[in-house]
Scaffold this motif. Sequence first.
Motif, mmCIF file in Angstrom:
data_model
loop_
_atom_site.group_PDB
_atom_site.id
_atom_site.type_symbol
_atom_site.label_atom_id
_atom_site.label_comp_id
_atom_site.label_asym_id
_atom_site.label_seq_id
_atom_site.Cartn_x
_atom_site.Cartn_y
_atom_site.Cartn_z
ATOM 1 N N GLN A 100 0.829 -1.208 0.000
ATOM 2 C CA GLN A 100 0.000 0.000 0.000
ATOM 3 C C GLN A 100 0.867 1.263 0.000
ATOM 4 N N ASP A 103 2.580 1.727 -3.396
ATOM 5 C CA ASP A 103 1.627 2.167 -4.395
ATOM 6 C C ASP A 103 1.295 3.653 -4.218
ATOM 7 N N LYS A 104 1.124 4.088 -2.972
ATOM 8 C CA LYS A 104 0.844 5.506 -2.696
ATOM 9 C C LYS A 104 1.984 6.405 -3.160
ATOM 10 N N LYS A 146 4.910 -7.503 -8.927
ATOM 11 C CA LYS A 146 3.614 -6.929 -8.571
ATOM 12 C C LYS A 146 3.561 -5.569 -9.243
ATOM 13 N N LEU A 148 2.205 -1.907 -9.872
ATOM 14 C CA LEU A 148 1.616 -0.843 -9.049
ATOM 15 C C LEU A 148 1.113 0.298 -9.938
ATOM 16 N N SER A 149 0.577 1.327 -9.316
ATOM 17 C CA SER A 149 -0.069 2.421 -10.035
ATOM 18 C C SER A 149 0.862 3.189 -10.976
ATOM 19 N N TYR A 151 3.038 1.946 -12.981
ATOM 20 C CA TYR A 151 3.501 1.077 -14.073
ATOM 21 C C TYR A 151 3.154 1.653 -15.449
#
Length: 168
Positions: A100, A103-104, A146, A148-149, A151
């Motif tokens: 989290q 990603d933030k 993984k 994330l935003s 990408y």
Amino acid sequence: MNIRPENTLDYPTIAEVNTLAFGGEKEAKLVHIIRASNGYIPELSLVAEIENTVIGYIMFSYIDLVCEEQLPVLSLAPMAVHPEFQKQGIGKALLKTGLQLADKRGEALIVVLGYPKLYTPFGFQPSINYQIESPFSVPEDVFMVKILSGYEEKYKGKVVYPPAFDGV
């Protein structure tokens, strides 16, 4: 249980947790070396504590993804839980919090070499699905990413770990 970024007072206990969890000092040494490098991200080096005692640790640091350009991506290593507290969801809580926070921050992706049963429920997939090549000769299902935003399609190529990882 409380999860928070590490601080310098935690360093000896973090080293002990890593040493006990992995049965040796390689991971504890890796953490020490990464902290002294440009890849260190203090806010993504997290501890889990119970009653003010550190019982778990996770570190995300920058490594390179190389193709037409050299791009920074995150490596998840190490993740450790004191043996007396394993199999109680502490590692999963650290992982969830770390994902989290990463990603933030707008990070693109996280790379991990690990057990698919642990990481796939959190959205990790074999790196080959994204045209990302492992620097190691390992089964395809254990070298995972993984997304994330942050990408973008440009994130392809071969992962290059810094020398700090050579001893692990």
